[in-house]
Design a protein around this motif. Structure first.
Motif, PDB file in Angstrom:
ATOM      1  N   GLU A 129       7.746  -6.195  -7.158  1.00  0.00           N
ATOM      2  CA  GLU A 129       6.451  -6.340  -7.602  1.00  0.00           C
ATOM      3  C   GLU A 129       5.025  -6.081  -7.147  1.00  0.00           C
ATOM      4  O   GLU A 129       4.075  -5.651  -7.148  1.00  0.00           O
ATOM      5  CB  GLU A 129       5.565  -7.730  -8.735  1.00  0.00           C
ATOM      6  CG  GLU A 129       4.363  -8.348  -8.348  1.00  0.00           C
ATOM      7  CD  GLU A 129       4.832 -10.025  -9.328  1.00  0.00           C
ATOM      8  OE1 GLU A 129       3.413 -10.320  -9.147  1.00  0.00           O
ATOM      9  OE2 GLU A 129       5.200  -9.991  -9.609  1.00  0.00           O
ATOM     10  N   ILE A 130       5.127  -6.627  -5.811  1.00  0.00           N
ATOM     11  CA  ILE A 130       4.475  -6.411  -4.509  1.00  0.00           C
ATOM     12  C   ILE A 130       4.591  -5.011  -3.708  1.00  0.00           C
ATOM     13  O   ILE A 130       3.717  -4.877  -2.647  1.00  0.00           O
ATOM     14  CB  ILE A 130       4.439  -7.577  -3.992  1.00  0.00           C
ATOM     15  CG1 ILE A 130       5.807  -7.817  -2.659  1.00  0.00           C
ATOM     16  CG2 ILE A 130       4.139  -8.719  -4.567  1.00  0.00           C
ATOM     17  CD1 ILE A 130       5.920  -8.496  -1.483  1.00  0.00           C
TER      18      ILE A 130
ATOM     19  N   SER B 148      -0.443  -3.628   2.056  1.00  0.00           N
ATOM     20  CA  SER B 148      -1.565  -3.078   2.911  1.00  0.00           C
ATOM     21  C   SER B 148      -1.446  -1.635   4.127  1.00  0.00           C
ATOM     22  O   SER B 148      -0.181  -2.565   4.433  1.00  0.00           O
ATOM     23  CB  SER B 148      -2.604  -3.865   3.351  1.00  0.00           C
ATOM     24  OG  SER B 148      -3.379  -3.093   4.313  1.00  0.00           O
TER      25      SER B 148
ATOM     26  N   ARG C 209       4.190  -2.103  -3.726  1.00  0.00           N
ATOM     27  CA  ARG C 209       2.908  -1.185  -3.473  1.00  0.00           C
ATOM     28  C   ARG C 209       1.961  -1.596  -3.370  1.00  0.00           C
ATOM     29  O   ARG C 209       0.721  -0.628  -3.248  1.00  0.00           O
ATOM     30  CB  ARG C 209       2.901  -0.710  -5.487  1.00  0.00           C
ATOM     31  CG  ARG C 209       4.161  -0.126  -6.064  1.00  0.00           C
ATOM     32  CD  ARG C 209       4.269   0.318  -7.189  1.00  0.00           C
ATOM     33  NE  ARG C 209       3.854  -0.877  -8.188  1.00  0.00           N
ATOM     34  CZ  ARG C 209       5.298  -1.507  -9.210  1.00  0.00           C
ATOM     35  NH1 ARG C 209       5.763  -0.855  -8.323  1.00  0.00           N
ATOM     36  NH2 ARG C 209       5.093  -2.595  -9.674  1.00  0.00           N
ATOM     37  N   LYS C 210       1.878  -2.841  -3.352  1.00  0.00           N
ATOM     38  CA  LYS C 210       0.643  -4.039  -2.787  1.00  0.00           C
ATOM     39  C   LYS C 210       0.033  -4.054  -1.425  1.00  0.00           C
ATOM     40  O   LYS C 210      -0.754  -4.322  -1.610  1.00  0.00           O
ATOM     41  CB  LYS C 210       0.388  -4.685  -3.897  1.00  0.00           C
ATOM     42  CG  LYS C 210       0.266  -5.161  -5.272  1.00  0.00           C
ATOM     43  CD  LYS C 210       0.383  -6.639  -6.011  1.00  0.00           C
ATOM     44  CE  LYS C 210       0.151  -6.913  -7.045  1.00  0.00           C
ATOM     45  NZ  LYS C 210       0.224  -8.261  -7.786  1.00  0.00           N
TER      46      LYS C 210
ATOM     47  N   ASN D  55      -2.001 -13.567  -1.504  1.00  0.00           N
ATOM     48  CA  ASN D  55      -1.201 -13.070  -0.288  1.00  0.00           C
ATOM     49  C   ASN D  55       0.360 -13.533   0.089  1.00  0.00           C
ATOM     50  O   ASN D  55       0.791 -13.821  -0.449  1.00  0.00           O
ATOM     51  CB  ASN D  55      -2.245 -13.272   0.872  1.00  0.00           C
ATOM     52  CG  ASN D  55      -2.243 -15.231   1.248  1.00  0.00           C
ATOM     53  OD1 ASN D  55      -1.789 -15.591   0.916  1.00  0.00           O
ATOM     54  ND2 ASN D  55      -3.484 -15.562   2.104  1.00  0.00           N
TER      55      ASN D  55
ATOM     56  N   LYS E 220      -7.125  -4.252   3.100  1.00  0.00           N
ATOM     57  CA  LYS E 220      -6.760  -4.059   1.171  1.00  0.00           C
ATOM     58  C   LYS E 220      -5.285  -4.666   1.069  1.00  0.00           C
ATOM     59  O   LYS E 220      -4.752  -3.930   2.275  1.00  0.00           O
ATOM     60  CB  LYS E 220      -7.546  -3.594   0.529  1.00  0.00           C
ATOM     61  CG  LYS E 220      -9.338  -3.479   0.818  1.00  0.00           C
ATOM     62  CD  LYS E 220      -9.750  -2.543  -0.569  1.00  0.00           C
ATOM     63  CE  LYS E 220     -11.645  -2.166  -0.457  1.00  0.00           C
ATOM     64  NZ  LYS E 220     -11.941  -1.949  -1.315  1.00  0.00           N
ATOM     65  N   GLY E 221      -5.024  -5.040   0.269  1.00  0.00           N
ATOM     66  CA  GLY E 221      -3.664  -5.641   0.194  1.00  0.00           C
ATOM     67  C   GLY E 221      -3.170  -6.615   0.644  1.00  0.00           C
ATOM     68  O   GLY E 221      -3.293  -7.376   1.804  1.00  0.00           O
TER      69      GLY E 221
ATOM     70  N   GLU F   9      -6.612 -13.675  -5.608  1.00  0.00           N
ATOM     71  CA  GLU F   9      -5.857 -12.096  -4.881  1.00  0.00           C
ATOM     72  C   GLU F   9      -4.713 -13.185  -4.140  1.00  0.00           C
ATOM     73  O   GLU F   9      -4.862 -13.721  -3.090  1.00  0.00           O
ATOM     74  CB  GLU F   9      -6.397 -11.221  -4.220  1.00  0.00           C
ATOM     75  CG  GLU F   9      -5.406 -10.221  -4.279  1.00  0.00           C
ATOM     76  CD  GLU F   9      -4.765  -9.171  -5.533  1.00  0.00           C
ATOM     77  OE1 GLU F   9      -3.889  -8.945  -5.816  1.00  0.00           O
ATOM     78  OE2 GLU F   9      -6.117  -9.293  -5.963  1.00  0.00           O
TER      79      GLU F   9
END
Length: 662
Positions: A569-570, A575, A572-573, A543, A580-581, A541
């Protein structure tokens, strides 16, 4: 008595001493130490004139008793205040009139001059002692001469030291040997001048016996020095045996070193019968260790070129079963190696190791084996290639080579940064069924990386994996760090791809980040993106550090649209709970804002601002205000209203947030 045993190997006991005195007049060369002269080099002048006395043409002034008292008082005070030149001047004035200060003051002056550790005052001390010995020796304490000789040893002045001792003998100034003999031996050792010492030794022994002075008898240390001079310097059997006879007469018991000197000489001369007699006599003396004897014997054989006898002696020691007796020194092994290699006899050394291994116990400590000693000697002599040739010769003979025997050569290759040769040797070791430990592999891989021999490092690491060594972490980290420092991300990627599925390596996200960072720093963005795709495919994953490296790379290349795509892209990822994320921390916020402002993507800028406010990340607006002014100073809201209403709203929102509308 012990000395009667020596009759068993001495053919004839000859008279050692001459009936007449061996003392001869001093030669001017001995007084070269005095240049620039304190005394004249002529012997007549030395006998008649005091130190630094005026020439015969100069008038000597007669001193009154008051003058004498004043000079001695001044001399004494000058010594107390360390006024050396003034003290010396007073002493010369007295001796110029054949007078001396009192005994305590005379000895204090000489001791003071001896202690100053400079040649000029050492010359003064030497001249004074010689003069006092010849004119009034009762004034001179033994301890004063002892101090002077000690200073001469420290200054390594051989000629005056010999001259002083000969002067003592000539003038019958007999000091206990222990006060001067050791210094003279030390000086001889420093200058390898045992032949000169031998003459002094002979005279000292003659005096001790003729005058019946036990305190003048040389000790074993001095006797061995004389014996060493005969065996190594003169290489004379008759002179060496005379010294042994003298030791017998003096009652000095020989030790292991005494027999070692004789062993060397007899081996050098090929006197096998005498060697046998010497061994027998050693047994009678009951020496617990005979290592010195056998080492000297080997040294003599090698010097003679009789390598067969040298090898036979080594194997004979092993055959006795006493490992202490075969624990030869580094010096002995170096002599053996040089002897064989001077004749180009690599095979002879290999055969010697093979034969030795047959006699050595299975549990022998590696560094005490003959193989280790010989290979280490090659390495110590700077002959790593010869060591490798010996190992190859042993393998060609089908002989098993212990792992420890390989190690010195491997370490030498590491030190010399000859990593290709080291890697080849490791392959040989592995193919013979042996396995290096982790420490050796780590050292070799580190040397390979230091030498930028990356292929050798990879080969060694593969060998570690194939040897099923469990601990690969150290070497893995060494390779990755070395490749990073040498800016070789493509090799990092290939290496990581090769080992990623090995559970002993424990590849983590930060390893991939290191590669991506290196590619971005080098401007190789396509390679960085390819690495990112490979990373994700292998379920690692990305970071915040992953994206931070990519953003910086895009900014450097002015690919701001790629940053916009990455934000979509990121976002939504990110944290929200810190678990997480992706962690949306200050560095990542700053990188996105700076890149998006420069690219003019103000809608995305405000999305980042909104997210940072939500995550309570502090933002310094000044940096982005500057970026806007540098890149979009001429951008007008009115023009945007006609073309793109949404972009206009985003621009207004940014300018309000950054304080650009004020």
């Amino acid at each position: 008595m012990w000395w009667r045993k020596e009759a068993s190997f001495m053919l004839i006991r000859k008279k050692f001493f001459c009936s007449s005195s061996s003392t001869s007049p001093e030669t001017p060369s001995l007084y070269s130490f005095l240049q620039p002269s304190i005394f004249s080099l002529k012997r007549k002048s030395l006998q008649q004139d005091p130190p630094n006395s005026p020439t015969q043409q100069q008038q000597q002034q007669t001193l009154t008793q008051d003058n004498i008292t004043s000079l001695e008082t001044n001399l004494h005070k000058s010594l107390l205040t360390n006024n050396t030149d003034e003290a010396w001047k007073s002493f010369k004035s007295l001796t110029a009139n054949s007078l001396f200060p009192s005994k305590p003051v005379t000895n204090s002056l000489i001791a003071h001059l001896s202690s100053l550790q400079d040649n000029h005052n050492l010359k003064r001390a030497f001249a004074s002692v010689v003069y006092v010995i010849e004119k009034n020796p009762k004034l001179l304490d033994f301890q004063t001469v002892h101090t002077l000789l000690g200073s001469m040893r420290n200054a390594n002045t051989a000629a005056p030291a010999f001259a002083l001792v000969k002067c003592m003998f000539k003038n019958r100034y007999f000091m206990p040997f222990e006060l001067w003999g050791g210094f003279l031996v030390d000086i001889c050792r420093k200058n390898s001048n045992f032949v000169a010492f031998l003459k002094v030794f002979e005279e000292c022994c003659r005096i001790a016996l003729d005058e019946n002075l036990d305190f003048m008898k040389p000790n074993i240390y001095a006797c061995n020095a004389a014996l060493e001079g005969c065996c190594y310097g003169l290489q004379s059997v008759s002179d060496a045996e005379k010294v042994i006879e003298t030791m017998s007469v003096l009652g000095v018991r020989p030790n292991e070193s005494s027999f070692g000197f004789l062993a060397y000489l007899y081996a050098l001369k090929g006197l096998q019968e005498k060697i046998v007699e010497l061994e027998s006599l050693m047994n009678e003396f009951g020496f617990s260790s005979q290592m010195v004897f056998y080492s000297s014997l080997i040294s003599g054989y090698v010097k003679l070129g009789n390598l067969e006898s040298a090898s036979r002696t080594i194997l004979l020691c092993l055959g006795g079963g006493n490992m202490e007796q075969s624990d030869f020194s580094k010096e002995t092994y170096c002599e053996v190696v040089k002897g064989f290699l001077q004749n180009g006899n690599v095979k002879g050394l290999a055969n010697l190791i093979i034969e030795a291994q047959k006699l050595e116990p299975s549990g022998i400590v590696v560094d005490r084996s003959v193989g280790f000693g010989i290979i280490s000697a090659c390495v110590n002599l700077g002959l790593s290639d010869k060591a490798h040739s010996i190992l190859d010769e042993m393998n060609a003979c089908g002989c098993s080579v212990g792992l420890g025997v390989y190690v010195p050569t491997l370490k030498a290759y590491c030190k010399e940064h000859r990593t290709a040769e080291a890697t080849q040797l490791v392959m040989d070791i592995s193919s013979s069924g042996l396995q290096l430990d982790v420490g050796n592999y780590d050292a070799l891989i580190e040397a390979s990386i230091t030498s930028q021999d990356f292929q050798s490092a990879f080969s060694l690491f593969r060998d570690m994996r194939e040897a099923r060594i469990y601990d690969l972490k150290g070497s893995y980290l060494t390779i990755m760090t070395g490749l990073m420092e040498n800016h070789r991300p493509e090799l990092m990627a290939a290496f990581l791809d090769e080992v990623v599925e090995d559970p002993r390596v424990e590849v983590k996200t930060h390893d991939w980040n290191s590669i991506i960072h290196a590619f971005c720093k080098a401007g190789r963005l396509e390679d960085a993106k390819r690495t990112l795709r490979r990373m994700i495919f292998l379920q690692f994953e990305p970071n915040d550090q992953t994206y931070l490296s990519l953003i910086n790379g895009y900014v450097t290349a002015e690919q701001y649209f790629s940053v916009l795509m990455m934000w979509h892209e990121i976002k939504r990822k990110i944290s929200t709970d810190g678990q997480k994320g992706i962690k949306f921390e200050h560095n990542l916020v700053d990188a996105f804002l700076y890149a998006l402002v420069k690219g003019g993507f103000f809608d995305a800028v405000m999305q980042v601002v909104e997210k940072s406010q939500e995550m309570k990340v502090f933002v310094d607006k000044w940096k982005y205000k500057q970026a806007f002014m540098e890149n979009h100073k001429k951008l007008k809201v009115a023009k945007l209203r006609k073309r793109n209403f949404k972009k206009m709203e985003a621009l207004i929102a940014f300018k309000n947030w950054a304080g650009l509308n004020a």
